[in-house]
Design an enzyme around this catalytic site. Structure first.
Site, mmCIF file in Angstrom:
data_model
loop_
_atom_site.group_PDB
_atom_site.id
_atom_site.type_symbol
_atom_site.label_atom_id
_atom_site.label_comp_id
_atom_site.label_asym_id
_atom_site.label_seq_id
_atom_site.Cartn_x
_atom_site.Cartn_y
_atom_site.Cartn_z
ATOM 1 N N THR A 145 48.314 46.701 47.720
ATOM 2 C CA THR A 145 49.265 45.650 47.351
ATOM 3 C C THR A 145 49.335 45.389 45.845
ATOM 4 O O THR A 145 50.023 44.477 45.399
ATOM 5 C CB THR A 145 48.909 44.340 48.079
ATOM 6 O OG1 THR A 145 47.560 43.985 47.725
ATOM 7 C CG2 THR A 145 48.992 44.513 49.588
ATOM 8 N N ASN A 168 30.644 39.776 44.997
ATOM 9 C CA ASN A 168 30.631 39.681 43.537
ATOM 10 C C ASN A 168 30.109 38.282 43.186
ATOM 11 O O ASN A 168 29.737 37.503 44.081
ATOM 12 C CB ASN A 168 32.017 39.978 42.946
ATOM 13 C CG ASN A 168 33.092 39.019 43.466
ATOM 14 O OD1 ASN A 168 32.808 37.876 43.851
ATOM 15 N ND2 ASN A 168 34.335 39.483 43.496
ATOM 16 N N GLN A 169 30.074 37.966 41.904
ATOM 17 C CA GLN A 169 29.509 36.674 41.503
ATOM 18 C C GLN A 169 30.258 35.498 42.129
ATOM 19 O O GLN A 169 29.649 34.569 42.668
ATOM 20 C CB GLN A 169 29.521 36.530 39.973
ATOM 21 C CG GLN A 169 28.976 35.172 39.518
ATOM 22 C CD GLN A 169 28.906 35.029 38.005
ATOM 23 O OE1 GLN A 169 28.743 36.012 37.300
ATOM 24 N NE2 GLN A 169 29.025 33.819 37.517
ATOM 25 N N SER A 212 29.022 42.538 40.731
ATOM 26 C CA SER A 212 29.464 42.338 39.341
ATOM 27 C C SER A 212 29.285 40.875 38.985
ATOM 28 O O SER A 212 29.331 40.007 39.853
ATOM 29 C CB SER A 212 30.932 42.748 39.166
ATOM 30 O OG SER A 212 31.748 41.948 39.985
ATOM 31 N N VAL A 264 34.732 49.635 32.167
ATOM 32 C CA VAL A 264 35.837 50.578 32.025
ATOM 33 C C VAL A 264 37.115 49.757 31.874
ATOM 34 O O VAL A 264 37.370 48.862 32.676
ATOM 35 C CB VAL A 264 35.930 51.514 33.250
ATOM 36 C CG1 VAL A 264 37.021 52.547 33.052
ATOM 37 C CG2 VAL A 264 34.585 52.199 33.503
ATOM 38 N N GLY A 308 35.227 48.236 45.322
ATOM 39 C CA GLY A 308 34.280 47.478 46.152
ATOM 40 C C GLY A 308 34.048 48.153 47.494
ATOM 41 O O GLY A 308 32.928 48.180 48.015
ATOM 42 N N ASP A 309 35.131 48.728 48.054
ATOM 43 C CA ASP A 309 35.040 49.412 49.350
ATOM 44 C C ASP A 309 34.185 50.677 49.220
ATOM 45 O O ASP A 309 33.356 50.975 50.085
ATOM 46 C CB ASP A 309 36.443 49.779 49.853
ATOM 47 C CG ASP A 309 37.383 48.577 49.834
ATOM 48 O OD1 ASP A 309 36.912 47.462 50.128
ATOM 49 O OD2 ASP A 309 38.576 48.744 49.520
#
Length: 314
Positions: A49, A152-153, A189, A228, A236-237
């Site tokens: 998406t 993630n955080q 992250s 990057v 993530g996947d």
């Protein structure tokens, strides 16, 4: 040659016709690393998406149940792992929990790897990009049955109701998450300041194990990856799938499992950004199609990653 035990994963994630997110980002690495993967596609979209346009269908909770019933009627609902990622629908997520519970009743050693996808940071502020009613389901129903979680955080903060400003905060948050259920927590992250400078992203991991004599041992690690300059989708996947594989191969060594996962991740991202820049041409920013992960081209790195990022034991 001894027969290697078959290891079977039920992965309930998105599917795209073109590109690599959800099951498309998880299936290839798991297969390359020797796992049998059975995919339930929670959505089938033309592409992710982040593109200007997308079309497709969404699987509802009843349809998920129907697919699972088919497996059950044939007596093939036997799994070693369950892997789940992005979901937008509360009833679908609750159905996932029911399925995980039933599979765990059949196999008490089943490991549920959950990426509790809910939100991220934008301009230094956390925000949720899934409906708010998913948070209590993740917190009260999903995390308690999960064995490995990869928030993630922002997601770790949402699940615990605590802010992470320092590494000490992060360790406390990981401990709270352990107490909620999972024995392995990786914060994939964070906004924490890296000792190596601003060009590095910090990830943290914690594994809590009970030894033979009943004492609890916790291994905690920190990893720093070079940032990057691009927006990738599906990372993530891919991370959760590779972490599943490497924790399976190194069950008592989170440090090695994370080093292999994060190093492979870097190889894929570096190859992707190099290729995307070449396609976009000098001075142009690569678009979504050009930034699709170079998955097939990275087969060797996924299979046998050269360790380019080492973890620090805390």
């Amino acid at each position: 040659m001894e027969k290697e035990e078959e290891c079977r994963v039920l992965s309930i994630q998105s599917h795209v016709v073109r590109g690599y997110v959800g099951n498309r980002a998880a299936a290839f690495p798991l297969q390359v690393l020797g796992f049998e993967i059975d995919s339930v596609n929670s959505v089938q979209f033309s592409n992710h998406t982040g593109y200007d346009h997308w079309k497709g269908q969404v699987l509802n909770a009843g349809e998920l149940h129907e697919l699972y019933e088919g497996l059950k009627l044939n007596n093939v609902n036997k799994y070693d792992y369950v892997l789940t990622g992005y979901t937008r629908d509360k009833s679908f997520l609750e159905m996932v929990v029911d399925i995980v519970k039933e599979l765990k009743q059949q196999n008490s050693n089943l490991v549920y790897v959950c990426d509790p996808v809910m939100g991220d940071t934008r301009d230094g502020e956390g925000y949720m990009y899934v409906p708010k009613d998913l948070l209590p389901v993740y917190r009260d129903k999903v995390v308690p049955v999960a064995d490995i979680i990869t928030p993630n955080q922002v997601e770790a903060e949402l699940l615990t109701g605590r802010k992470i400003r320092t590494e000490k905060d992060a360790i406390e948050v990981m401990d709270i998450l352990h107490n909620m259920g999972p024995e392995t927590v990786v914060i994939t992250s964070s906004d924490l300041q890296s000792p190596s400078g601003n060009d590095y992203l910090i990830a943290l991991g914690s594994q809590r194990r009970t030894t033979a004599n009943g004492t609890t041992v916790t291994q905690r690690i920190r990893m720093e990856s070079p940032k990057v300059d691009a927006v990738f989708v599906g990372t993530g996947d891919l991370f959760a799938a590779m972490l599943l594989a490497w924790t399976h191969k190194h069950p008592d060594n989170l440090k090695v499992a994370c080093e292999k996962t994060v190093s492979a991740m870097q190889h894929v991202l570096q190859r992707t950004i190099k290729s995307a820049k070449e396609q976009a041409g000098e001075g142009n920013r690569p678009n979504s199609a050009q930034l699709e992960l170079r998955m097939v081209q990275s087969k060797k790195d996924i299979e046998n990653p050269e360790i380019i990022i080492t973890a620090t034991v805390l």
